[in-house]
Design a protein around this motif. Structure first.
Motif, PDB file in Angstrom:
ATOM      1  N   MET A 106     -16.831  -5.401  -4.183  1.00 34.04           N
ATOM      2  CA  MET A 106     -15.967  -4.226  -4.101  1.00 34.04           C
ATOM      3  C   MET A 106     -14.508  -4.663  -4.056  1.00 34.04           C
ATOM      4  N   GLN A 107     -13.681  -3.955  -4.797  1.00 28.65           N
ATOM      5  CA  GLN A 107     -12.247  -4.233  -4.824  1.00 28.65           C
ATOM      6  C   GLN A 107     -11.516  -3.172  -3.998  1.00 28.65           C
ATOM      7  N   VAL A 108     -10.670  -3.614  -3.103  1.00 30.08           N
ATOM      8  CA  VAL A 108      -9.942  -2.714  -2.213  1.00 30.08           C
ATOM      9  C   VAL A 108      -8.454  -2.782  -2.542  1.00 30.08           C
ATOM     10  N   TYR A 109      -7.902  -1.619  -2.909  1.00 27.45           N
ATOM     11  CA  TYR A 109      -6.488  -1.541  -3.300  1.00 27.45           C
ATOM     12  C   TYR A 109      -5.695  -0.722  -2.291  1.00 27.45           C
ATOM     13  N   SER A 110      -4.430  -1.019  -2.179  1.00 29.44           N
ATOM     14  CA  SER A 110      -3.531  -0.243  -1.331  1.00 29.44           C
ATOM     15  C   SER A 110      -3.175   1.063  -2.039  1.00 29.44           C
ATOM     16  N   GLN A 111      -3.304   2.181  -1.301  1.00 24.87           N
ATOM     17  CA  GLN A 111      -2.921   3.468  -1.869  1.00 24.87           C
ATOM     18  C   GLN A 111      -1.398   3.584  -1.998  1.00 24.87           C
ATOM     19  N   LYS A 112      -0.667   2.788  -1.231  1.00 20.20           N
ATOM     20  CA  LYS A 112       0.792   2.869  -1.260  1.00 20.20           C
ATOM     21  C   LYS A 112       1.393   2.062  -2.402  1.00 20.20           C
ATOM     22  N   THR A 113       0.851   0.862  -2.644  1.00 21.19           N
ATOM     23  CA  THR A 113       1.462  -0.023  -3.643  1.00 21.19           C
ATOM     24  C   THR A 113       0.594  -0.241  -4.871  1.00 21.19           C
ATOM     25  N   GLY A 114      -0.707   0.077  -4.770  1.00 24.46           N
ATOM     26  CA  GLY A 114      -1.618  -0.189  -5.876  1.00 24.46           C
ATOM     27  C   GLY A 114      -2.043  -1.642  -5.966  1.00 24.46           C
ATOM     28  N   ARG A 115      -1.609  -2.443  -5.028  1.00 26.34           N
ATOM     29  CA  ARG A 115      -1.905  -3.876  -5.037  1.00 26.34           C
ATOM     30  C   ARG A 115      -3.323  -4.144  -4.530  1.00 26.34           C
ATOM     31  N   LEU A 116      -3.979  -5.121  -5.127  1.00 26.13           N
ATOM     32  CA  LEU A 116      -5.295  -5.536  -4.672  1.00 26.13           C
ATOM     33  C   LEU A 116      -5.163  -6.184  -3.294  1.00 26.13           C
ATOM     34  N   GLU A 117      -5.827  -5.600  -2.300  1.00 23.84           N
ATOM     35  CA  GLU A 117      -5.749  -6.085  -0.926  1.00 23.84           C
ATOM     36  C   GLU A 117      -6.911  -7.011  -0.569  1.00 23.84           C
ATOM     37  N   ALA A 118      -8.080  -6.751  -1.167  1.00 23.51           N
ATOM     38  CA  ALA A 118      -9.251  -7.563  -0.815  1.00 23.51           C
ATOM     39  C   ALA A 118     -10.301  -7.471  -1.913  1.00 23.51           C
ATOM     40  N   LEU A 119     -11.029  -8.558  -2.080  1.00 27.63           N
ATOM     41  CA  LEU A 119     -12.182  -8.592  -2.978  1.00 27.63           C
ATOM     42  C   LEU A 119     -13.393  -8.967  -2.130  1.00 27.63           C
ATOM     43  N   LEU A 120     -14.297  -8.009  -1.942  1.00 26.70           N
ATOM     44  CA  LEU A 120     -15.431  -8.198  -1.037  1.00 26.70           C
ATOM     45  C   LEU A 120     -16.657  -8.640  -1.842  1.00 26.70           C
ATOM     46  N   LEU A 121     -17.028  -9.888  -1.677  1.00 26.00           N
ATOM     47  CA  LEU A 121     -18.182 -10.439  -2.393  1.00 26.00           C
ATOM     48  C   LEU A 121     -19.439 -10.201  -1.557  1.00 26.00           C
ATOM     49  N   ASP A 122     -19.835  -8.953  -1.470  1.00 23.10           N
ATOM     50  CA  ASP A 122     -20.904  -8.560  -0.551  1.00 23.10           C
ATOM     51  C   ASP A 122     -22.295  -8.614  -1.179  1.00 23.10           C
ATOM     52  N   GLU A 123     -22.368  -8.853  -2.491  1.00 20.65           N
ATOM     53  CA  GLU A 123     -23.644  -8.948  -3.197  1.00 20.65           C
ATOM     54  C   GLU A 123     -24.516  -7.710  -2.993  1.00 20.65           C
ATOM     55  N   VAL A 146     -16.820   2.377   3.668  1.00 22.48           N
ATOM     56  CA  VAL A 146     -17.396   1.130   4.157  1.00 22.48           C
ATOM     57  C   VAL A 146     -16.484  -0.051   3.834  1.00 22.48           C
ATOM     58  N   SER A 147     -15.820  -0.014   2.687  1.00 22.20           N
ATOM     59  CA  SER A 147     -14.896  -1.091   2.342  1.00 22.20           C
ATOM     60  C   SER A 147     -13.700  -1.132   3.294  1.00 22.20           C
ATOM     61  N   SER A 148     -13.155   0.029   3.587  1.00 25.11           N
ATOM     62  CA  SER A 148     -11.995   0.074   4.484  1.00 25.11           C
ATOM     63  C   SER A 148     -12.363  -0.396   5.883  1.00 25.11           C
ATOM     64  N   LEU A 149     -13.591  -0.077   6.333  1.00 25.58           N
ATOM     65  CA  LEU A 149     -14.031  -0.538   7.644  1.00 25.58           C
ATOM     66  C   LEU A 149     -14.126  -2.054   7.697  1.00 25.58           C
ATOM     67  N   VAL A 150     -14.641  -2.646   6.610  1.00 26.47           N
ATOM     68  CA  VAL A 150     -14.764  -4.101   6.565  1.00 26.47           C
ATOM     69  C   VAL A 150     -13.388  -4.766   6.557  1.00 26.47           C
TER      70      VAL A 150
END
Length: 233
Positions: free
Chosen positions: A1-18, A224-228
């Motif tokens: 899952m890819q998590v982006y900032s709603q403010k900047t659009g920047r990629l904040e995290a890449l969750l390799l959760d399989e 779930v991504s934001s919680l992680v």
């Protein structure tokens, strides 16, 4: 899952959760709905299916009910035996059944978790017992998939879906709506259910058959991504 900032659009995290986060958020929705719609006292839980999601559903249920009694149906005795062995070691009291419709009489909550394209539940008997029953449908997540006899769906006093639009396209209620047994307008969204306490299962005398369908929505992935990410930070 890819998590982006709603403010900047920047990629904040890449969750390799399989895929684990998807399994968890799906199981969490089932537990949430059971907390709202199941009878106050659960004596027996029915599980249709013996795969990964069936296991996650049970594990998540431990957060909302003290019941540890389970009636499970699987496609083969070998899969049922493996399921019983694994989940018994985790504190569950499980027995198998050769017919999923036994759950309609013997359980308070039923969770269906199969990828079936034909009705598994509600074929031999469309009559539920007099006390309230809650059915959680997890497996119908694509066009053509359904696990419950549409005639049983039509008997429900309340039909809830995480997305009322999606459920008639790729969820449990698609065939019942297509066959004219259920009107799309009668379906209730999960959000509306949560906000409307009059729809919740009452503590006494509520004998409704209630069916919930989860076909999965993006909001669940976002949560779930934001919680992680919050936990990691």
């Amino acid at each position: 899952m890819q998590v982006y900032s709603q403010k900047t659009g920047r990629l904040e995290a890449l969750l390799l959760d399989e895929g684990i986060l998807t399994e968890l958020r799906t199981a969490a929705v089932g537990a949430l709905v059971i907390r709202i719609l199941a009878a106050p006292k659960i004596d027996m839980i029915g599980i249709v299916g013996t795969g990964v999601q069936a296991r996650y559903q049970l594990e998540m249920l431990s957060a909302v009910t003290d019941c540890r009694n389970v009636l499970v149906y699987g496609r083969t005795p070998q899969k049922v035996d493996r399921f019983i062995s694994e989940m018994t070691s985790k504190g569950w009291n499980i027995k198998g059944t050769d017919s999923p419709d036994n759950s309609l009489q013997d359980t308070d909550v039923i969770i269906t978790t199969t990828p079936s394209r034909e009705a598994i539940l509600g074929n031999s008997s469309l009559e539920t017992r007099k006390s309230g029953l809650t059915i959680i449908c997890i497996g119908a997540d694509a066009p053509g998939k359904y696990e419950i006899n549409p005639n049983l769906v039509a008997k429900a006093a309340l039909l809830v879906a995480d997305s009322t639009t999606q459920t008639v396209q790729r969820g449990e209620f698609q065939k019942a709506v297509k066959d004219g047994l259920v009107k799309k307008e009668s379906l209730v969204s999960l959000g509306h259910l949560i906000e409307t306490k009059d729809l919740h299962r009452r503590k006494e005398g509520d004998n409704r058959l209630i069916i919930f369908d989860s076909s999965g929505v993006a909001l669940q992935d976002c949560v779930v991504s934001s919680l992680v990410v919050r936990k990691l930070n």
